[in-house]
Design a protein around this motif. Structure first.
Motif, PDB file in Angstrom:
ATOM      1  N   SER A  63       9.294 -37.508   4.035  1.00  0.00           N
ATOM      2  CA  SER A  63       8.088 -36.573   3.906  1.00  0.00           C
ATOM      3  C   SER A  63       8.436 -35.354   4.670  1.00  0.00           C
ATOM      4  O   SER A  63       8.054 -34.102   3.993  1.00  0.00           O
ATOM      5  CB  SER A  63       6.493 -37.265   4.281  1.00  0.00           C
ATOM      6  OG  SER A  63       6.311 -37.928   3.536  1.00  0.00           O
ATOM      7  N   LEU A  64       8.756 -35.340   5.945  1.00  0.00           N
ATOM      8  CA  LEU A  64       9.073 -34.198   6.596  1.00  0.00           C
ATOM      9  C   LEU A  64      10.107 -33.330   6.110  1.00  0.00           C
ATOM     10  O   LEU A  64      10.376 -32.284   6.256  1.00  0.00           O
ATOM     11  CB  LEU A  64       9.533 -34.651   8.160  1.00  0.00           C
ATOM     12  CG  LEU A  64       8.218 -35.026   8.925  1.00  0.00           C
ATOM     13  CD1 LEU A  64       8.701 -35.677  10.198  1.00  0.00           C
ATOM     14  CD2 LEU A  64       7.293 -33.823   9.218  1.00  0.00           C
ATOM     15  N   ARG A  65      11.122 -34.111   5.587  1.00  0.00           N
ATOM     16  CA  ARG A  65      12.497 -33.355   4.984  1.00  0.00           C
ATOM     17  C   ARG A  65      12.101 -32.785   3.922  1.00  0.00           C
ATOM     18  O   ARG A  65      12.627 -31.840   3.452  1.00  0.00           O
ATOM     19  CB  ARG A  65      13.522 -34.329   5.252  1.00  0.00           C
ATOM     20  CG  ARG A  65      13.891 -34.669   6.591  1.00  0.00           C
ATOM     21  CD  ARG A  65      15.279 -35.420   6.532  1.00  0.00           C
ATOM     22  NE  ARG A  65      15.836 -35.641   8.129  1.00  0.00           N
ATOM     23  CZ  ARG A  65      16.224 -34.911   9.037  1.00  0.00           C
ATOM     24  NH1 ARG A  65      16.477 -33.822   8.880  1.00  0.00           N
ATOM     25  NH2 ARG A  65      16.543 -35.643  10.050  1.00  0.00           N
ATOM     26  N   LYS A  66      11.662 -33.501   2.949  1.00  0.00           N
ATOM     27  CA  LYS A  66      11.446 -33.221   1.213  1.00  0.00           C
ATOM     28  C   LYS A  66      10.129 -32.711   1.010  1.00  0.00           C
ATOM     29  O   LYS A  66      10.065 -32.317  -0.003  1.00  0.00           O
ATOM     30  CB  LYS A  66      11.810 -34.253   0.438  1.00  0.00           C
ATOM     31  CG  LYS A  66      13.536 -34.667   0.909  1.00  0.00           C
ATOM     32  CD  LYS A  66      13.933 -35.867  -0.028  1.00  0.00           C
ATOM     33  CE  LYS A  66      15.514 -36.143   0.254  1.00  0.00           C
ATOM     34  NZ  LYS A  66      15.788 -37.485  -0.540  1.00  0.00           N
ATOM     35  N   GLY A  67       9.114 -32.801   1.628  1.00  0.00           N
ATOM     36  CA  GLY A  67       7.614 -32.676   1.247  1.00  0.00           C
ATOM     37  C   GLY A  67       7.387 -31.282   1.310  1.00  0.00           C
ATOM     38  O   GLY A  67       7.985 -30.290   1.726  1.00  0.00           O
ATOM     39  N   SER A  68       6.293 -30.865   0.616  1.00  0.00           N
ATOM     40  CA  SER A  68       5.685 -29.445   0.625  1.00  0.00           C
ATOM     41  C   SER A  68       5.139 -29.171   2.107  1.00  0.00           C
ATOM     42  O   SER A  68       5.098 -30.071   3.276  1.00  0.00           O
ATOM     43  CB  SER A  68       4.775 -29.486  -0.335  1.00  0.00           C
ATOM     44  OG  SER A  68       3.409 -30.162  -0.067  1.00  0.00           O
TER      45      SER A  68
END
Length: 463
Positions: A148-153
């Motif tokens: 989530s940290l690398r690919k999320g909004s």
């Protein structure tokens, strides 16, 4: 609380319930008597219509039903005041089942589903202790948060960073906490250092990086200095330039710098004395220049950090002196008496209060003690280091900080509270109910009002 006071309060509640029962019986008798007295009069006045009216038995039955309904409502009220025992084991199992589903939802393709799962995890981690539950799922949850940290909004990154901090608080400083920090630290540092990332996400990553490092990497000097360097690279852009002028930033950037500076100050409390002297020489003059910032929140954070650095310097060196102390005190006095009308009244009030405390501490090492109650215990905030630590945990845990202070051994070790207190059944049974407390407060309020009205009366003798 003394038992005699509890006895008086329970006596008051018994007296009220007895009076209520007595009033109901009197009401029943009055209704029966009035019904018998009124029926003949109506018959004499209306003639044959008296036979069509209600009989004595009907009136009595109606009165009985009225009395029974009133007594039922009174009994419901009395029963409601006694708290029913809650099955903690069942509630814990239900919470864990929901959290399992939330962890599965973190791998869902829908952003909305992942955000809802992160919010549920945040609420669950902040209000309950789930160490045993997380032991088997640390790596799985850490991998999901890293994704989530690398690919999320930006919104997802901010929520994931908050859950990262809560995860480290739940795991504590053991091997599991170190594994979680080793997985999450690179992702948190990457988002924090990314100028293109959302300001909200970077702010959450700054808070999470400071908390995770404080909890899980306190004994690892290398990780500590890396985290300090990442945070310093963020807020140092608000330091004055070579010409002495403070830079201007976009809206929201100073909020990020405030969070990074507070997280940096939290980690500075872990620094050894050999490294602390260099930090004081480097940052104290620059933080003093930041007191002239146009943002009231950044000024306040800079002032609190200055007081914290002074406290650390005096703790490790009794002869600690700051060369520009006179100019610093003059600047603090101006901020403590600031009355510029172009600033909001609440901002001026908060600024004056904080800088009075900072000034008093720097001049006379005087710190205003604060008492925080949780359960049957109290936590005393008696220094700047302890205040910064408590504020950091409070920002991460929110309203659940008191629950964690009471039961989380990590926080109890940090604040030197000792093992968690387990109250036996006799202590829990002696606690007064909310209804009894309400009756006691009402009686005290009535007595206080009567006493004050006597003094307020112009006819009272004034000695």
């Amino acid at each position: 609380m003394p038992r005699n006071k509890r006895g008086k309060r329970s006596a008051v509640s018994r007296g009220v319930s007895a009076a209520a029962a007595g009033s109901l019986r009197q009401e029943l008798l009055q209704l029966q008597l009035s019904a018998k007295a009124e029926l003949p009069c109506k018959g004499a006045r209306n003639g044959g219509r008296a036979d069509s009216g209600a009989s004595d038995d009907d009136v009595a039955s109606e009165a009985l039903s009225h009395c029974s309904s009133a007594s039922e409502s009174a009994s419901v009220l009395e029963e409601g005041t006694v708290s029913e025992p809650v099955d903690e084991q069942a509630a814990q199992e239900e919470t864990e089942d929901k959290l399992k589903q939330c962890i599965d939802d973190l791998m869902d393709k829908s952003t909305k589903t992942r955000l809802a799962a992160l919010e549920s995890l945040r609420l669950g981690f902040s209000t309950r202790l789930l160490y045993e539950f997380l032991l088997e799922r640390t790596l799985t949850l850490a991998d999901c948060l890293e994704r989530s940290l690398r690919k999320g909004s930006g919104e997802e990154q901010a929520a994931a960073a908050t859950v990262c901090a809560l995860l480290c608080v739940q795991l504590g400083g053991g091997s599991k906490g170190e594994e979680g920090f080793a997985t999450l630290c690179p992702a948190l540092s990457t988002v924090l250092s990314d100028d293109c990332a959302s300001t909200t996400a970077r702010r959450s990553c700054a808070v999470a990086l400071g908390m995770c490092c404080y909890v899980s990497a306190a004994d690892n000097v290398e990780d500590l200095w890396k985290s300090l360097g990442h945070l310093e690279s963020v807020f140092s852009s608000s330091y004055p330039g070579r010409d002495g002028a403070l830079p201007s930033h976009k809206p929201g950037t100073l909020g990020l710098h405030c969070a990074a500076l507070q997280a940096w100050a939290l980690l500075v409390t872990l620094c050894p004395a050999s490294r602390l002297h260099a930090l004081l020489e480097l940052h104290l003059p620059k933080l003093q220049a930041c007191l002239a910032s146009n943002d009231v929140h950044f000024r306040i954070v800079a002032g609190e950090t200055i007081a914290l650095l002074f406290e650390l310097g005096r703790e490790f060196d009794e002869d600690f002196l700051y060369e520009d102390a006179a100019a610093l005190c003059g600047q603090l006095k101006d901020l403590a008496t600031d009355s510029h009308k172009h600033r909001a009244k609440s901002d001026r009030r908060k600024q004056r209060s904080i800088f009075r405390e900072v000034l008093h501490y720097i001049e006379s090492e005087d710190f205003p003690e604060e008492k925080i109650r949780f359960g049957v215990e109290s936590l005393y905030i008696d220094c700047w280091m302890r205040r910064r630590t408590y504020d950091a945990f409070k920002e991460v845990l929110g309203s659940g900080v008191r629950h964690h202070l009471q039961w989380n051994q990590l926080l109890r070790d940090v604040f030197e509270l000792g093992p968690a207190l387990v109250l036996d059944s006799s202590v829990k049974a002696n606690r007064i109910s909310r209804f009894e407390k309400h009756l006691f407060n009402a009686a005290a309020f009535k007595a206080r009002t009567k006493q004050r009205n006597k003094v307020r009366d112009k006819r009272a003798d004034v000695m």
